[in-house]
Design a protein around this motif. Structure first.
Motif, mmCIF file in Angstrom:
data_model
loop_
_atom_site.group_PDB
_atom_site.id
_atom_site.type_symbol
_atom_site.label_atom_id
_atom_site.label_comp_id
_atom_site.label_asym_id
_atom_site.label_seq_id
_atom_site.Cartn_x
_atom_site.Cartn_y
_atom_site.Cartn_z
ATOM 1 N N ARG A 49 3.787 5.313 2.741
ATOM 2 C CA ARG A 49 4.860 5.129 1.765
ATOM 3 C C ARG A 49 5.955 4.264 2.395
ATOM 4 N NH1 ARG A 49 8.672 10.051 -0.072
ATOM 5 N NH2 ARG A 49 9.328 9.729 2.084
ATOM 6 N N HIS B 241 6.282 15.806 -5.682
ATOM 7 C CA HIS B 241 7.083 14.580 -5.742
ATOM 8 C C HIS B 241 6.369 13.389 -5.105
ATOM 9 C CE1 HIS B 241 8.290 15.726 -1.590
ATOM 10 N NE2 HIS B 241 8.551 14.443 -1.429
ATOM 11 N N SER C 119 6.921 2.089 -2.411
ATOM 12 C CA SER C 119 5.633 1.411 -2.532
ATOM 13 C C SER C 119 4.611 2.175 -1.697
ATOM 14 C CB SER C 119 5.724 -0.040 -2.043
ATOM 15 O OG SER C 119 6.749 -0.753 -2.709
ATOM 16 N N ALA D 229 1.558 8.056 -8.281
ATOM 17 C CA ALA D 229 1.039 7.760 -9.620
ATOM 18 C C ALA D 229 1.920 6.737 -10.333
ATOM 19 C CB ALA D 229 0.949 9.048 -10.431
ATOM 20 N N GLU D 230 3.230 6.873 -10.189
ATOM 21 C CA GLU D 230 4.151 5.935 -10.832
ATOM 22 C C GLU D 230 3.983 4.528 -10.271
ATOM 23 O OE1 GLU D 230 8.986 5.324 -11.468
ATOM 24 O OE2 GLU D 230 8.190 7.178 -10.612
ATOM 25 N N TYR D 231 3.813 4.431 -8.953
ATOM 26 C CA TYR D 231 3.626 3.111 -8.346
ATOM 27 C C TYR D 231 2.292 2.499 -8.778
ATOM 28 C CZ TYR D 231 2.820 -0.470 -4.815
ATOM 29 O OH TYR D 231 2.535 -1.659 -4.180
ATOM 30 N N SER D 232 1.231 3.322 -8.799
ATOM 31 C CA SER D 232 -0.090 2.825 -9.170
ATOM 32 C C SER D 232 -0.112 2.308 -10.609
ATOM 33 C CB SER D 232 -1.125 3.932 -8.991
ATOM 34 O OG SER D 232 -2.406 3.511 -9.412
ATOM 35 N N GLU D 233 0.609 2.983 -11.501
ATOM 36 C CA GLU D 233 0.642 2.565 -12.905
ATOM 37 C C GLU D 233 1.304 1.207 -13.088
ATOM 38 O OE1 GLU D 233 2.617 5.713 -14.888
ATOM 39 O OE2 GLU D 233 0.900 7.102 -14.797
ATOM 40 N N GLN D 234 2.161 0.813 -12.149
ATOM 41 C CA GLN D 234 2.853 -0.470 -12.251
ATOM 42 C C GLN D 234 2.009 -1.631 -11.745
ATOM 43 O OE1 GLN D 234 6.452 0.058 -10.022
ATOM 44 N NE2 GLN D 234 7.265 1.633 -11.385
ATOM 45 N N SER E 29 3.632 12.311 -7.666
ATOM 46 C CA SER E 29 4.317 11.685 -8.795
ATOM 47 C C SER E 29 4.739 10.259 -8.448
ATOM 48 C CB SER E 29 5.542 12.516 -9.180
ATOM 49 O OG SER E 29 6.278 11.885 -10.201
ATOM 50 N N SER E 30 5.275 10.070 -7.244
ATOM 51 C CA SER E 30 5.677 8.740 -6.800
ATOM 52 C C SER E 30 4.473 7.816 -6.686
ATOM 53 C CB SER E 30 6.391 8.833 -5.452
ATOM 54 O OG SER E 30 6.622 7.555 -4.901
#
Length: 232
Positions: free
Chosen positions: A154, A117, A75, A123-128, A120-121
C-alpha cells in the motif's frame, strides 16, 4: 576513511538533488496457495513487481491531507515471486520538484482480507483501474492456481506544498514515481548498492596503497635532504 566519507557524501548529495526517496524493508513471507476461484488476485488488475520486473515507472494521484485521509490517496500493488525469509526493500523515488509525502506498508493477503478498512481501500482502488484490455501489461503470468510468496503493497501519497494558485491547491497534479523492488544480498545489502560498495572498496584499497607509497616517498625525500644538510 576520509576518502570513503567524501565519496559517500558526494553520492548522497547527488541523490538528494535529483530525487526524494522513501522506503520500507521486509522479509519474504511463506509461500501460500492461491486458489483459482473468482474473485481472485488477477481480478484486482494490480501492477505487479517481481525479480523479473522490479521497477515500475508510473504516475500517482495525490491529494492534500484531510480529516478523512490524513495520508492522502492510497494505491495498491502486488509484490510477487518473493523468496521466503529473504530481506527486501521497496523504494519509491520521485522528483524533488514535486513535494510529496509517501508512506509504504506491506501486508499479507490474509491480513488485508481480514481487515475491513484495508480490504475496503483495496477494493476502492481496484474499481478505479481500467479494464485489462486497455492496460499495458500488468500480470503477464497469472497468479491464481499457484503457490507463491506474495505480499500486497500500500502506497499513501499526500501533497506537501502550499501555493497561491487556487487551482493547483484544489487539483494537485499527479507525481511521476519509480517504485523499485530490491532484494538484499545475504540479507545485508540491497543488490542495487553492490556496485557502489565494490567501487568504494576498490577506491579505499587503492587509496591505502597509494597513501603508503606516498608516505614512504616523502619520508625518503626528507631523509635524503637531512643527509645532504649534515654533509654540508
Amino acid at each position: 576513511m576520509r576518502v570513503i566519507a567524501a565519496l559517500l557524501c558526494i553520492v548522497s548529495q547527488a541523490w538528494t538533488v535529483n530525487a526524494n526517496v522513501e522506503k520500507t524493508i521486509f522479509l519474504g513471507p511463506s509461500a501460500v496457495p492461491l486458489p483459482d476461484v473468482r474473485p481472485s488476485l488477477d481480478d484486482l488488475r494490480l501492477h505487479s513487481l517481481s525479480s523479473l520486473e522490479p521497477i515500475l515507472s508510473t504516475q500517482l494521484s495525490v491529494q492534500f491531507p484531510s480529516s478523512t485521509g490524513p495520508h492522502g490517496l492510497e494505491s495498491w500493488y502486488l509484490l510477487s515471486g518473493l523468496e521466503e525469509g529473504r530481506r527486501y526493500e521497496v523504494r519509491i523515488c520521485w522528483p524533488a520538484t514535486s513535494p510529496t509525502d509517501f508512506w509504504l506498508d506491506t501486508y499479507s493477503i490474509t491480513e488485508v482480507f481480514d481487515t475491513p478498512h484495508l480490504i475496503s481501500s483495496l477494493a476502492e482502488y481496484s474499481e478505479q483501474l481500467p479494464g485489462s484490455n486497455s492496460r499495458d501489461s500488468l500480470n503477464k503470468q497469472k497468479l491464481t492456481g499457484d503457490t507463491q510468496s506474495i505480499l500486497l503493497l500500500r502506497v499513501q501519497a499526500a501533497a506537501s506544498y502550499y501555493s497561491t494558485n487556487r487551482t493547483l491547491m484544489d487539483y494537485p497534479p499527479p507525481v511521476d514515481v519509480d517504485i523499485i523492488l530490491d532484494p538484499f544480498l545475504l540479507n545485508l545489502l540491497p543488490c542495487s548498492l553492490a556496485p557502489v560498495a565494490i567501487y568504494i572498496t576498490a577506491v579505499a584499497v587503492a587509496a591505502w596503497f597509494v597513501s603508503g607509497y606516498t608516505y614512504r616517498w616523502l619520508l625518503s625525500v626528507v631523509e635524503e635532504s637531512s643527509a645532504k644538510a649534515h654533509a654540508d
